[in-house]
Design a protein around this motif. Structure first.
Motif, PDB file in Angstrom:
ATOM      1  N   SER A  82     -52.241 -11.778  13.078  1.00  0.00           N
ATOM      2  CA  SER A  82     -51.173 -12.697  13.482  1.00  0.00           C
ATOM      3  C   SER A  82     -51.161 -12.833  14.998  1.00  0.00           C
ATOM      4  O   SER A  82     -51.634 -11.956  15.716  1.00  0.00           O
ATOM      5  N   ARG A  83     -50.585 -13.942  15.448  1.00  0.00           N
ATOM      6  CA  ARG A  83     -50.522 -14.156  16.895  1.00  0.00           C
ATOM      7  C   ARG A  83     -49.399 -13.330  17.493  1.00  0.00           C
ATOM      8  O   ARG A  83     -48.447 -12.944  16.818  1.00  0.00           O
ATOM      9  N   LYS A  84     -49.514 -13.090  18.787  1.00  0.00           N
ATOM     10  CA  LYS A  84     -48.480 -12.376  19.532  1.00  0.00           C
ATOM     11  C   LYS A  84     -47.763 -13.388  20.423  1.00  0.00           C
ATOM     12  O   LYS A  84     -48.200 -14.532  20.545  1.00  0.00           O
ATOM     13  N   GLU A  88     -50.841 -19.498  20.754  1.00  0.00           N
ATOM     14  CA  GLU A  88     -50.726 -20.538  19.729  1.00  0.00           C
ATOM     15  C   GLU A  88     -51.430 -20.014  18.477  1.00  0.00           C
ATOM     16  O   GLU A  88     -52.264 -19.115  18.554  1.00  0.00           O
ATOM     17  N   ARG A  89     -51.136 -20.617  17.333  1.00  0.00           N
ATOM     18  CA  ARG A  89     -51.741 -20.097  16.101  1.00  0.00           C
ATOM     19  C   ARG A  89     -53.265 -20.237  16.120  1.00  0.00           C
ATOM     20  O   ARG A  89     -53.969 -19.428  15.563  1.00  0.00           O
ATOM     21  N   LYS A  90     -53.757 -21.290  16.809  1.00  0.00           N
ATOM     22  CA  LYS A  90     -55.214 -21.439  16.802  1.00  0.00           C
ATOM     23  C   LYS A  90     -55.902 -20.378  17.660  1.00  0.00           C
ATOM     24  O   LYS A  90     -57.111 -20.220  17.599  1.00  0.00           O
ATOM     25  N   ALA A 115     -52.543 -16.975   5.979  1.00  0.00           N
ATOM     26  CA  ALA A 115     -52.962 -16.482   7.302  1.00  0.00           C
ATOM     27  C   ALA A 115     -53.314 -17.653   8.224  1.00  0.00           C
ATOM     28  O   ALA A 115     -53.876 -18.659   7.781  1.00  0.00           O
ATOM     29  N   ASN A 116     -52.994 -17.515   9.480  1.00  0.00           N
ATOM     30  CA  ASN A 116     -53.187 -18.588  10.464  1.00  0.00           C
ATOM     31  C   ASN A 116     -54.562 -18.573  11.121  1.00  0.00           C
ATOM     32  O   ASN A 116     -55.140 -17.507  11.277  1.00  0.00           O
ATOM     33  N   PRO A 117     -55.040 -19.731  11.560  1.00  0.00           N
ATOM     34  CA  PRO A 117     -54.435 -21.056  11.386  1.00  0.00           C
ATOM     35  C   PRO A 117     -54.592 -21.514   9.934  1.00  0.00           C
ATOM     36  O   PRO A 117     -55.714 -21.761   9.480  1.00  0.00           O
ATOM     37  N   ARG A 142     -44.677 -24.620   3.283  1.00  0.00           N
ATOM     38  CA  ARG A 142     -43.359 -24.541   2.652  1.00  0.00           C
ATOM     39  C   ARG A 142     -42.378 -23.785   3.551  1.00  0.00           C
ATOM     40  O   ARG A 142     -41.174 -24.019   3.511  1.00  0.00           O
ATOM     41  N   LEU A 143     -42.905 -22.869   4.377  1.00  0.00           N
ATOM     42  CA  LEU A 143     -42.019 -22.163   5.306  1.00  0.00           C
ATOM     43  C   LEU A 143     -41.396 -23.167   6.287  1.00  0.00           C
ATOM     44  O   LEU A 143     -40.186 -23.146   6.530  1.00  0.00           O
ATOM     45  N   ASP A 144     -42.214 -24.082   6.823  1.00  0.00           N
ATOM     46  CA  ASP A 144     -41.685 -25.097   7.740  1.00  0.00           C
ATOM     47  C   ASP A 144     -40.703 -26.012   7.007  1.00  0.00           C
ATOM     48  O   ASP A 144     -39.667 -26.402   7.551  1.00  0.00           O
ATOM     49  N   ASN A 146     -38.870 -25.223   4.399  1.00  0.00           N
ATOM     50  CA  ASN A 146     -37.606 -24.492   4.189  1.00  0.00           C
ATOM     51  C   ASN A 146     -36.838 -24.347   5.503  1.00  0.00           C
ATOM     52  O   ASN A 146     -35.604 -24.386   5.519  1.00  0.00           O
ATOM     53  N   ARG A 147     -37.582 -24.185   6.602  1.00  0.00           N
ATOM     54  CA  ARG A 147     -36.914 -24.115   7.917  1.00  0.00           C
ATOM     55  C   ARG A 147     -36.178 -25.426   8.193  1.00  0.00           C
ATOM     56  O   ARG A 147     -35.063 -25.431   8.717  1.00  0.00           O
ATOM     57  N   ALA A 148     -36.816 -26.550   7.843  1.00  0.00           N
ATOM     58  CA  ALA A 148     -36.183 -27.862   8.065  1.00  0.00           C
ATOM     59  C   ALA A 148     -34.917 -27.976   7.209  1.00  0.00           C
ATOM     60  O   ALA A 148     -33.867 -28.428   7.697  1.00  0.00           O
ATOM     61  N   ASN A 171     -50.134 -30.240  10.397  1.00  0.00           N
ATOM     62  CA  ASN A 171     -50.611 -28.876  10.650  1.00  0.00           C
ATOM     63  C   ASN A 171     -49.444 -27.889  10.646  1.00  0.00           C
ATOM     64  O   ASN A 171     -48.346 -28.221  11.116  1.00  0.00           O
ATOM     65  N   HIS A 172     -49.673 -26.667  10.183  1.00  0.00           N
ATOM     66  CA  HIS A 172     -48.692 -25.585  10.362  1.00  0.00           C
ATOM     67  C   HIS A 172     -48.849 -25.077  11.796  1.00  0.00           C
ATOM     68  O   HIS A 172     -49.458 -24.048  12.060  1.00  0.00           O
ATOM     69  N   SER A 173     -48.334 -25.882  12.741  1.00  0.00           N
ATOM     70  CA  SER A 173     -48.461 -25.562  14.161  1.00  0.00           C
ATOM     71  C   SER A 173     -47.374 -26.345  14.876  1.00  0.00           C
ATOM     72  O   SER A 173     -46.593 -27.068  14.241  1.00  0.00           O
ATOM     73  N   ARG A 203     -40.160 -22.719  15.568  1.00  0.00           N
ATOM     74  CA  ARG A 203     -39.415 -21.625  14.931  1.00  0.00           C
ATOM     75  C   ARG A 203     -40.267 -20.347  14.824  1.00  0.00           C
ATOM     76  O   ARG A 203     -39.772 -19.239  15.003  1.00  0.00           O
ATOM     77  N   GLY A 204     -41.548 -20.514  14.495  1.00  0.00           N
ATOM     78  CA  GLY A 204     -42.407 -19.331  14.383  1.00  0.00           C
ATOM     79  C   GLY A 204     -42.448 -18.568  15.699  1.00  0.00           C
ATOM     80  O   GLY A 204     -42.309 -17.336  15.737  1.00  0.00           O
ATOM     81  N   ALA A 205     -42.590 -19.306  16.815  1.00  0.00           N
ATOM     82  CA  ALA A 205     -42.641 -18.672  18.142  1.00  0.00           C
ATOM     83  C   ALA A 205     -41.297 -18.018  18.461  1.00  0.00           C
ATOM     84  O   ALA A 205     -41.249 -16.913  19.037  1.00  0.00           O
ATOM     85  N   ALA A 206     -40.199 -18.660  18.064  1.00  0.00           N
ATOM     86  CA  ALA A 206     -38.868 -18.096  18.354  1.00  0.00           C
ATOM     87  C   ALA A 206     -38.670 -16.778  17.602  1.00  0.00           C
ATOM     88  O   ALA A 206     -38.077 -15.827  18.132  1.00  0.00           O
ATOM     89  N   ILE A 207     -39.222 -16.709  16.395  1.00  0.00           N
ATOM     90  CA  ILE A 207     -39.088 -15.459  15.620  1.00  0.00           C
ATOM     91  C   ILE A 207     -39.947 -14.357  16.237  1.00  0.00           C
ATOM     92  O   ILE A 207     -39.511 -13.213  16.355  1.00  0.00           O
ATOM     93  N   ILE A 208     -41.139 -14.714  16.677  1.00  0.00           N
ATOM     94  CA  ILE A 208     -41.993 -13.703  17.343  1.00  0.00           C
ATOM     95  C   ILE A 208     -41.286 -13.181  18.592  1.00  0.00           C
ATOM     96  O   ILE A 208     -41.265 -11.974  18.863  1.00  0.00           O
ATOM     97  N   LYS A 209     -40.642 -14.087  19.349  1.00  0.00           N
ATOM     98  CA  LYS A 209     -39.950 -13.680  20.570  1.00  0.00           C
ATOM     99  C   LYS A 209     -38.808 -12.703  20.224  1.00  0.00           C
ATOM    100  O   LYS A 209     -38.618 -11.683  20.886  1.00  0.00           O
ATOM    101  N   LEU A 213     -42.593  -9.535  16.258  1.00  0.00           N
ATOM    102  CA  LEU A 213     -43.489  -9.617  15.101  1.00  0.00           C
ATOM    103  C   LEU A 213     -43.292 -10.988  14.488  1.00  0.00           C
ATOM    104  O   LEU A 213     -42.198 -11.557  14.593  1.00  0.00           O
ATOM    105  N   SER A 214     -44.314 -11.500  13.797  1.00  0.00           N
ATOM    106  CA  SER A 214     -44.107 -12.835  13.220  1.00  0.00           C
ATOM    107  C   SER A 214     -43.296 -12.739  11.929  1.00  0.00           C
ATOM    108  O   SER A 214     -43.119 -11.657  11.360  1.00  0.00           O
ATOM    109  N   SER A 215     -42.820 -13.905  11.498  1.00  0.00           N
ATOM    110  CA  SER A 215     -41.922 -13.970  10.338  1.00  0.00           C
ATOM    111  C   SER A 215     -42.600 -13.331   9.127  1.00  0.00           C
ATOM    112  O   SER A 215     -43.804 -13.484   8.934  1.00  0.00           O
ATOM    113  N   ALA A 216     -41.837 -12.625   8.335  1.00  0.00           N
ATOM    114  CA  ALA A 216     -42.430 -11.989   7.156  1.00  0.00           C
ATOM    115  C   ALA A 216     -41.588 -12.247   5.905  1.00  0.00           C
ATOM    116  O   ALA A 216     -42.101 -12.703   4.898  1.00  0.00           O
TER     117      ALA A 216
HETATM  118  C1  LMR Z   1     -44.685 -18.681  11.448  1.00  0.00           C
HETATM  119  O1  LMR Z   1     -44.591 -19.912  11.401  1.00  0.00           O
HETATM  120  O2  LMR Z   1     -43.683 -17.936  11.516  1.00  0.00           O
HETATM  121  C2  LMR Z   1     -46.047 -18.063  11.352  1.00  0.00           C
HETATM  122  O3  LMR Z   1     -47.042 -19.046  11.309  1.00  0.00           O
HETATM  123  C3  LMR Z   1     -46.310 -17.057  12.409  1.00  0.00           C
HETATM  124  C4  LMR Z   1     -46.597 -17.699  13.746  1.00  0.00           C
HETATM  125  O4  LMR Z   1     -47.604 -17.328  14.364  1.00  0.00           O
HETATM  126  O5  LMR Z   1     -45.820 -18.544  14.157  1.00  0.00           O
END
Ligand code: LMR
Ligand code: NAD
Length: 304
Positions: A82-84, A88-90, A115-117, A142-144, A146-148, A171-173, A203-209, A213-216
């Motif tokens: 996972s990214r830190k 970016e996911r790529k 798993a990303n990307p 589906r995570l994005d 559901n976030r919406a 893209n999931h990005s 949202r993914g970046a906000a959760i890592i911040k 750790l990334s969303s689980a």
């Molecule tokens: C997410 O959307 O939470 C995941 O793809 C993890 C990430 O790197 O953002």
């Protein structure tokens, strides 16, 4: 009569999504409360001890639907890195696409790549596993989605179950296009659910911040929703977002795994056709397709 068990493979099962996901599957959240399941949990050798710990906990939880194992019907591919914060996911591309190339020997079952990307890993899996029908290879947006739904519900103060048919295109990005033009919301509010696009994109970046750790838990729950609706069908009048191999619908170039609105019947997904697309949406849909083309080229350069 008791149903035949369904065999579900989870790769990366010792990781954080795996740890959240396997009890959801064993509890019947993914495939239904009357569906016995056989879990196959795969990880790499350094994670063997942790994986054994997960197995011990599954026994300790005494899930009645959980049976012993062989063979596979569904694969949820979480394995990877996972990214830190700040990535970016790529940026995890070179490590992860080679995993998906090497796991392309997977036989004919329904595959969800997490798993990303995620879109590009799914594309690599598809291109290196020609024996798997392309309709069986999908990735998680589906995570994005559901976030919406969650953002609209919070902003308009309506129950999340009263919000339907948002769309995540692409893209999931951070270039994904969360589209509310076709959403149905049961509300008397006149306020439009605007200003939420960048919140969903980031949202993914906000959760890592926040978690470092990334969303689980939300990722695991969305993975269950994705497989649940794919296998058991979408409710009448409802669609959801799924990363699938583009057939050129909505003028999205073929040869990409792109998130579209889909409905599911009898274990098959179909892209919802005929939605009107305005000029603003068109630009955003093309932008995220462009990024997917770039990722595809980058993935191939990492593999060569
Ligand atoms: C997410 O959307 O939470 C995941 O793809 C993890 C990430 O790197 O953002
Ligand atoms: P994690 O690091 O906690 O777990 C990943 C697991 O994969 C580890 O146990 C690792 O040992 C295992 N692994 C590594 N290489 C493997 C291989 N070749 N075969 C099998 N297993 C392997 O990470 P996590 O938080 O569980 O996230 C997993 C992936 O999912 C990351 O790439 C993350 O970015 C992605 N993710 C995607 C979404 C989405 O919506 N698509 C959401 C959240 C996370």
């Amino acid at each position: 009569m008791a149903k035949e068990p369904v065999r579900v493979l989870v790769t990366g099962a010792a990781g954080q999504i795996g740890y959240a996901l396997v009890p959801m599957i064993a509890r019947g959240i993914m495939l239904g409360a009357d569906q016995p399941v056989i879990l196959h949990m795969l990880d790499i050798p350094p994670a063997a001890e942790a994986l054994n710990g997960v197995k011990m906990e599954l026994v300790d939880a005494a899930f009645p639907l959980l049976k012993g194992c062989t063979g596979v019907n569904i694969a949820v591919m979480v394995g990877g890195f996972s990214r830190k914060e700040g990535m970016e996911r790529k940026d995890v591309m070179s490590k992860n696409v080679s995993i998906y190339k090497s796991q392309a020997a997977a036989p004919n079952y329904k595959v969800l790549v997490v798993a990303n990307p995620a879109n590009t890993n799914a594309l690599i899996l598809k291109e290196f596993a020609p024996s798997i029908p392309e309709k069986n290879i999908t990735c998680l947006t589906r995570l994005d989605h559901n976030r919406a739904l969650g953002q609209i519900s919070e902003r308009l103060s309506v129950p999340v179950s009263d919000v339907k048919n948002v769309i995540i295109w692409g893209n999931h990005s951070s270039t994904q296009y969360p589209d509310v033009n076709h959403a149905k919301v049961q509300t008397s509010s006149k306020e439009k659910p605007v200003q939420f696009i960048s919140t969903v994109q980031q949202r993914g970046a906000a959760i890592i911040k926040a978690r470092k750790l990334s969303s689980a838990l939300s990722a695991a729950s969305s993975a269950c929703d994705h497989i649940h609706d794919w296998v058991l069908g979408t409710p009448e009048g409802t669609f959801f977002s799924m990363g699938v191999y583009s057939d050129g619908s909505y003028n999205v170039p073929s040869g990409l795994i792109y998130s579209f609105p889909v409905t599911c019947r009898n274990g098959e997904w179909s892209i919802v056709q005929g939605l009107p697309i305005d000029e603003v949406s068109r630009k955003k849909m093309d932008l995220t397709a462009e990024e997917l083309k770039e990722e595809k080229d980058l993935a191939y350069s990492c593999l060569s």
